[in-house]
Design an enzyme around this catalytic site. Structure first.
Site, short mmCIF file in Angstrom:
data_model
loop_
_atom_site.label_atom_id
_atom_site.label_comp_id
_atom_site.label_asym_id
_atom_site.label_seq_id
_atom_site.Cartn_x
_atom_site.Cartn_y
_atom_site.Cartn_z
N GLN A 96 0.85 -1.19 0.00
CA GLN A 96 0.00 0.00 0.00
C GLN A 96 0.88 1.24 0.00
OE1 GLN A 96 -3.64 -0.62 2.84
NE2 GLN A 96 -1.93 -1.76 3.69
N ASN A 97 2.19 1.02 0.20
CA ASN A 97 3.11 2.14 0.34
C ASN A 97 3.48 2.72 -1.02
OD1 ASN A 97 3.03 1.55 3.05
ND2 ASN A 97 4.90 0.31 3.01
N HIS B 69 -1.41 1.23 -4.41
CA HIS B 69 -1.83 2.62 -4.23
C HIS B 69 -0.92 3.59 -4.99
CE1 HIS B 69 -4.00 1.50 -0.21
NE2 HIS B 69 -4.67 1.13 -1.28
N THR C 7 0.30 -2.85 8.72
CA THR C 7 -0.89 -2.17 8.23
C THR C 7 -2.00 -2.24 9.28
OG1 THR C 7 -2.51 -2.00 6.42
CG2 THR C 7 -1.69 -4.22 6.95
N SER C 8 -2.74 -1.12 9.40
CA SER C 8 -3.76 -1.02 10.45
C SER C 8 -5.04 -1.75 10.05
CB SER C 8 -4.08 0.45 10.72
OG SER C 8 -4.60 1.04 9.52
N ASN D 41 2.70 -7.12 13.02
CA ASN D 41 2.40 -5.70 13.20
C ASN D 41 2.88 -5.24 14.57
OD1 ASN D 41 1.13 -3.55 11.66
ND2 ASN D 41 -0.34 -3.42 13.37
N GLU E 151 1.22 -3.60 16.72
CA GLU E 151 0.15 -3.90 17.69
C GLU E 151 -1.02 -4.52 16.93
OE1 GLU E 151 -0.03 0.10 18.91
OE2 GLU E 151 -1.24 0.74 17.20
N ALA F 127 8.61 -4.15 13.13
CA ALA F 127 8.84 -4.95 11.91
C ALA F 127 10.32 -5.31 11.75
CB ALA F 127 8.37 -4.15 10.69
#
Ligand code: BV8
Length: 225
Positions: free
Chosen positions: A88-89, A106, A173-174, A198, A200, A216
């Site tokens: 996504q980066n 993206h 990623t959230s 992740n 968290e 990471a």
């Protein structure tokens, strides 16, 4: 045949000094998303949007890939043709760490696109709204980025490799932006094993078979080894 599909988000580049979006002090907390990451925002104020991405292009160029990017490149070398990164980066840290099989769903901050004819090219470090398109000469240059409300790149290829993989891993990623946040469910429905790496628990942590939490640069090399 792709065996491992790896989705990465801003968290994998956090230790390279690139801001995340939703952490404290993250990008979206300092900018209004609707002003800088939507086609409407670009139409309203192209200079502001170019200013935002010119700053991110400079940050990305100055950032250094970290141990997590390097570990994924090692994994790809150890399993030729079997590893696909879907990021996504918009930075190029995966490529600069040596990964080859990378899809930027993206877009990429290092590329420009003509809003008139669709031509894309390598972006200069500083872009301005009336830069002429090299193909049609229209003063309609935009960053080659997928904004909210726009269709991500490579979706058909992504769904194809995702459903045929042995393992789906989401890193940094959230799980708050779609359709990427639904990849874990797409994978699970196809019987693919799923792992979250992740800092968290993400918003979709309960959809994963397994989750490991920590920075990471520590947990990705440990997982690759
Ligand atoms: C689309 C480019 C139609 C710009 C970005 C339901 C279905 C479909 C669509 C929607 C839906 N609901 C809403 C939508 C619309 C929308 C959406 O998802 N909105 C959200 C806000 C609800 N989606 C879209 O508009 C997408 N297009 O839907 O088209 C369609 C429909 C179906 C199928 C196909 C097409 C387009 C979205 C793309 C927007 N562009 N980026 C730019 O970068 O400037 S999104 C932006 O957010 C970035 O790409 C970013 O990567 C991405 C996701 O954020 P994360 O990467 O997860 O970053 P975040 O800060 O959120 O999280 C960081 C994580 O890392 C945290 O969990 C943190 O704990 C962790 N972390 C931090 N440090 C570390 C770490 N982990 C490890 N180590 C560390 N050191």
């Amino acid at each position: 045949m792709t065996k491992i599909v790896i989705l990465t988000g801003a968290g994998i580049s956090a230790e390279s000094g690139l801001g995340t979006f939703r952490d404290v002090g993250g990008l979206w907390t300092r900018y209004d998303l609707s002003e800088v990451a939507t086609p409407e925002g670009f139409a309203r104020d192209p200079a502001l949007v170019h200013e935002f991405y010119n700053a991110r292009r400079k940050n990305a160029a100055e950032a250094i890939p970290n141990a997590a990017h390097a570990a994924l490149a090692r994994l790809e070398r150890a399993m030729p043709g079997a590893v696909r990164i879907v990021t996504q980066n918009i930075d190029d840290l995966h490529e600069r760490a040596g990964s080859r099989a990378v899809w930027h769903m993206h877009g990429q901050v290092g590329r420009a696109r003509c809003a008139a004819c669709g031509e894309t090219w390598a972006a200069p470090m500083v872009m301005r709204p009336d830069d002429p398109c090299p193909a049609c000469r229209a003063p309609a240059t935009r960053p080659d980025i997928v904004w909210f409300g726009e269709f991500p790149y490579h979706m058909d290829e992504i769904w194809e490799v995702l459903r045929a993989a042995d393992l789906f891993v989401a890193i940094g990623t959230s799980g708050s932006v779609y359709p990427a946040a639904a990849f874990v469910q797409d994978a699970a429905r196809a019987g693919v094993r799923t792992l979250e790496l992740n800092l968290e628990p993400s918003e979709t942590v309960n959809d994963f078979d397994e989750a490991r939490h920590g920075p990471a640069s520590e947990i990705v090399p440990a997982w690759v080894e």
